[in-house]
Design a protein around this motif. Sequence first.
Motif, PDB file in Angstrom:
ATOM      1  N   ASP A   1       0.801  -1.116  -0.117  1.00  0.00           N
ATOM      2  CA  ASP A   1       0.069   0.020   0.163  1.00  0.00           C
ATOM      3  C   ASP A   1       0.724   1.347  -0.030  1.00  0.00           C
ATOM      4  OD1 ASP A   1      -2.286   1.631  -0.005  1.00  0.00           O
ATOM      5  OD2 ASP A   1      -2.933   0.978   2.066  1.00  0.00           O
TER       6      ASP A   1
ATOM      7  N   THR B   1       0.768   5.665   0.348  1.00  0.00           N
ATOM      8  CA  THR B   1      -0.120   6.932   0.646  1.00  0.00           C
ATOM      9  C   THR B   1       0.431   8.386   0.796  1.00  0.00           C
ATOM     10  OG1 THR B   1      -1.980   7.754   2.220  1.00  0.00           O
ATOM     11  CG2 THR B   1      -0.008   6.552   3.164  1.00  0.00           C
TER      12      THR B   1
ATOM     13  N   LYS C   1       5.487  10.624  -0.037  1.00  0.00           N
ATOM     14  CA  LYS C   1       4.898   9.519   0.147  1.00  0.00           C
ATOM     15  C   LYS C   1       5.250   8.422   0.718  1.00  0.00           C
ATOM     16  CE  LYS C   1       2.356   8.534  -3.582  1.00  0.00           C
ATOM     17  NZ  LYS C   1       1.787   8.090  -4.914  1.00  0.00           N
TER      18      LYS C   1
ATOM     19  N   GLY D   1      -5.083  13.290   2.241  1.00  0.00           N
ATOM     20  CA  GLY D   1      -6.066  12.461   1.495  1.00  0.00           C
ATOM     21  C   GLY D   1      -7.216  12.037   2.255  1.00  0.00           C
ATOM     22  N   LEU D   2      -7.846  11.114   1.578  1.00  0.00           N
ATOM     23  CA  LEU D   2      -9.199  10.693   2.170  1.00  0.00           C
ATOM     24  C   LEU D   2      -8.933  10.047   3.370  1.00  0.00           C
ATOM     25  CD1 LEU D   2     -10.928   9.597  -1.112  1.00  0.00           C
ATOM     26  CD2 LEU D   2     -11.197  11.822   0.130  1.00  0.00           C
TER      27      LEU D   2
ATOM     28  N   TYR E   1     -10.491   7.435   4.845  1.00  0.00           N
ATOM     29  CA  TYR E   1     -10.633   6.006   4.565  1.00  0.00           C
ATOM     30  C   TYR E   1      -9.575   5.460   4.045  1.00  0.00           C
ATOM     31  CZ  TYR E   1     -11.272   5.249  -0.225  1.00  0.00           C
ATOM     32  OH  TYR E   1     -11.261   5.146  -1.935  1.00  0.00           O
ATOM     33  N   ARG E   2      -8.670   6.116   3.084  1.00  0.00           N
ATOM     34  CA  ARG E   2      -7.264   5.393   2.613  1.00  0.00           C
ATOM     35  C   ARG E   2      -6.502   5.657   3.666  1.00  0.00           C
ATOM     36  NH1 ARG E   2      -5.477   3.085   0.385  1.00  0.00           N
ATOM     37  NH2 ARG E   2      -3.835   3.879  -0.806  1.00  0.00           N
ATOM     38  N   SER E   3      -6.295   6.678   4.562  1.00  0.00           N
ATOM     39  CA  SER E   3      -5.270   6.465   5.506  1.00  0.00           C
ATOM     40  C   SER E   3      -5.611   5.440   6.657  1.00  0.00           C
ATOM     41  CB  SER E   3      -5.530   7.919   6.366  1.00  0.00           C
ATOM     42  OG  SER E   3      -5.242   8.877   5.595  1.00  0.00           O
ATOM     43  N   GLU E   4      -6.946   5.035   7.073  1.00  0.00           N
ATOM     44  CA  GLU E   4      -7.361   4.179   8.039  1.00  0.00           C
ATOM     45  C   GLU E   4      -6.722   2.736   7.303  1.00  0.00           C
ATOM     46  OE1 GLU E   4      -8.525   4.124  10.836  1.00  0.00           O
ATOM     47  OE2 GLU E   4      -9.453   6.162  11.104  1.00  0.00           O
ATOM     48  N   GLN E   5      -7.070   2.694   5.857  1.00  0.00           N
ATOM     49  CA  GLN E   5      -6.688   1.463   5.258  1.00  0.00           C
ATOM     50  C   GLN E   5      -5.279   1.046   5.237  1.00  0.00           C
ATOM     51  OE1 GLN E   5      -7.389   1.340   0.880  1.00  0.00           O
ATOM     52  NE2 GLN E   5      -8.155  -0.816   1.162  1.00  0.00           N
ATOM     53  N   PHE E   6      -4.423   2.160   5.205  1.00  0.00           N
ATOM     54  CA  PHE E   6      -2.955   2.218   5.128  1.00  0.00           C
ATOM     55  C   PHE E   6      -2.518   1.617   6.459  1.00  0.00           C
ATOM     56  CE2 PHE E   6       1.320   3.444   5.651  1.00  0.00           C
ATOM     57  CZ  PHE E   6       1.940   3.461   4.880  1.00  0.00           C
TER      58      PHE E   6
END
Length: 947
Positions: free
Chosen positions: A45, A47, A81, A140-141, A143-148
Amino acid sequence: MSFLESIRQKAPFLDKLAESFTPSMTRDEQFRAEYKLPAEEHIIDDTSADVSFISAFGHAKTLRDKGRKGEQAMAYVFSGKFFLTPHYLVFRDAFDHASCVMIVNLSTVKRVERAPSTAYAFSLIVTLYSGTQILIQFIGLRYRSEQFCDHLKKKLKENIPNAKQLPDFLSSCYSEFLLRKNLLNAKDIAAPSAGLGQQFKFPGNPTVAKEKARLMLWFNYFKENGENLAIVKNHEFQKLIRIGVPNRMRGEIWELCSGSMYLRQANPGVYQKILKDNASKVSQAVEEIEKDLKRSLPEYSAYQTEEGIQRLRNVLTAYSWKNPDVGYCQAMNIVVAGLLIFMTEEQAFWCLSSLCDTYVPGYYSKTMYGTLLDQKVFEAFVEEKMPLLWNHIVENDIQLSVVSLPWFLSLFFTSMPLEYAFRIMDIFFMNGSQTLFQVALAILKLNGDDLLQSEDDGMFIAILKNYFQTLSQSAHPDSSDVKYRQITKFQELLVTAFKEFSVIENSMVAQERARHQKGILQNIETFVKRTQLRHMPRTLNLTEEELSNIYDIFYQSIENHKISMGTGSSNMNFEVFIQFLSKFCDWCRSSENDNDPAFRQQRRNFLKRLFKNWDSGNVGDLTLNDVVSGLDKLLSRDLLESVNYFFSLYDEDGDGELQREEVLQISEGLLFLTEPWKTSRFVDILTKQSIEADIAEKIVKEKGTAMTMDELKLPSGVTIDEEKYKTEQTERYLKAASCFLQRSFEYARPLEVAEEINLIDLSDNEGETEDAKQKKFQSMRANAALDPSHPTVIDLATFRMIILADETYELFFTITFRHSIHVDQRVDLSEAKDKALRSMFDGIIADGRRVADQVRRRVDSVATRSTTASINSITASNGPATIPRDDKSDDLDDLTSYHADEHEELLNNSWLGDVESSDSSKKQSRTLQPINSSSGSQQEDLIEFET
């Protein structure tokens, strides 16, 4: 910032344009190559985030500790990143990908917690084992941070076992020792084991090299930016490498830049295990290593002792077992000898692995294709950057590769004094292979005026050799400026290499390699093939063209072997052997019987015998020479030799006799080999002659005995009954197999002299004739031969007699089997063969001479008998008479017309026969078209049923 760099940032499409000319790589491959990560790493992943780094011993941490409670310490914040892999957390800045590059091994993470933040911000604080903290604020979004973060949490749990091994690994890092001793005042800590330089001193003068000052610079860098598995690389890191790495730190910095530190950390104990498992083994690589050990940097005192030689032996031997494709190659001993001055054996082992796989691929291989390729690339750079010198080199026929090959192959270790070669290696491990080209071009540039005066290779080499010996001298001894006079030739070399030739980048090197790679690999393949063909064993039945074809098919079958690169095993295992034979042997190709388990077992049994017989070394693999020798025996033109060789395949003990089980096995082998003819996929000469005879008989019946030879031509409607000839041939081969087995037991002799069996007929059939009783007695004797209690054997002479007594098997060993092995032509695997008699008919039609001979014999025979009978009749009644001849000119004109028309059709049409179906009979048939009896080529081989 340079002007060109500013343009690059403002015009990012230039990078994309450059990438379009470089060899394509996947995203993961590019990522691993950029950060020198192990092969198992891949991006899970990524981010965008802002990151700040507070070292446990840095200035920001000191201010925070001394400040008021709750006061924030100041630290640089970088936008960029994050990338997550199975074992690493990698950050790179968005500015130039070099201002802040952080590679953190997940086993060094001690704690992860959420930072106090607003409702819109999402932040983490990552604390490392040393106390260093990394503040991550995601961009960023949500949910993407939570996913990472979820992915990070999962990988941290998986790396807990690695964290337990971390202290042992850190104890081998000099940077860890340096910080703990000077910052934590650890008294019981000992310096980690290092290279031979600790005991035998490092090359060069430490005072002149200012070792302490350089070591202090690195100490300060580690305090602010972390160390080893959790270091932050920036422009200062690169600057410190350019000004020179201190000898005590050089081994670790080389490890860190090359990525071999990550390999060593991921494979604890592997090096020691390789040495232990192969301690008593011997190989060709080990023998070659022993020859070169004492020729490895003999000017360094450690390699005049047994300790230094043993360390070098261990590393080279372990790598030869780890990478058998490479084994050991020239100049590898020189490179490893240089590494061991600053590294332990384990460190040098993994650094060598990274060097061969990443930095200079193909340099240390069996064909040295990488070195040859880079020599071509270097010549292209010289022609482009220094055209005047290049023209001089070409005009005087100076071989530049003779001069530059040792530079690249030994990484300058044998060309210049070691202390200067190691400085070049510092930059080489940081920047990659572009360093070799930059330094080599700078050498030619600085000596250009003198080199233009050289007229041959000897003078060219002497000028450069003298230059390397004077690298410590002033580059401008006559200058009035004192500072200018203090610049050495080596410093001038570095400035020229990395300033004037800074345009030579890895992307440009990759483009040039891609441009010249095909030609180099083709030249290597041609050279290797020519060499191997020259050293093949002497053959009696194979031509040079056939040997060349066998060579091509052999290496095409071994898909994992790359001839030009010298990688992969060049030996053939049994499964590949089956595929190899199926490409040119009719009896090994797939057939309708492949679905029959019994037939598949027959095939494997026979091929295993053949494989074992060809395996001269009894190692379970076949070399090219084994295959050539085996095929030469199969293709023997001598009937008795062919029969004898087939007998020897089953005579495993070599006693010249086959017992009952072996006779049954040889019978199964014959059934397998004759399967293509038994199932009528191909025809042999006997079937072919039968068809020709039937055609000739039909012609004679239609024309009669009054036909002259000038009138001879094939009729337009000759119909061939395909099923008839298929059935006849199948029955003939089945009968041959049955007769072989029957005669083998009939003519077998007892293994031991035993008493004659008293065969008593207890039947009460008193009315039987004498012939019936005799047949019954012979049957009882045959059954007795099969009795296990009375073993019998057949010898070679008996086997030959049985084969020669059967016309089908005699023909098989004389012609059919040999002509079923097509080593004289390249095999197209996509060639479909579904039509049984087509090519056979084409052969008969194309070779009308044989049919004409059949007709001629029949006409002559009938005419002779008819004439003799007529003469006798006339003589008996009226006396001698004259036989009139009927000469028809019209028939001659028709024949001439046929020649002109049919010959033109023959040249323009490759398909010489048309197919007709006979409605009156349910059998498949073929209709033959007329053809000139003199056209075509004589075909005496077996003819395939299908095309």
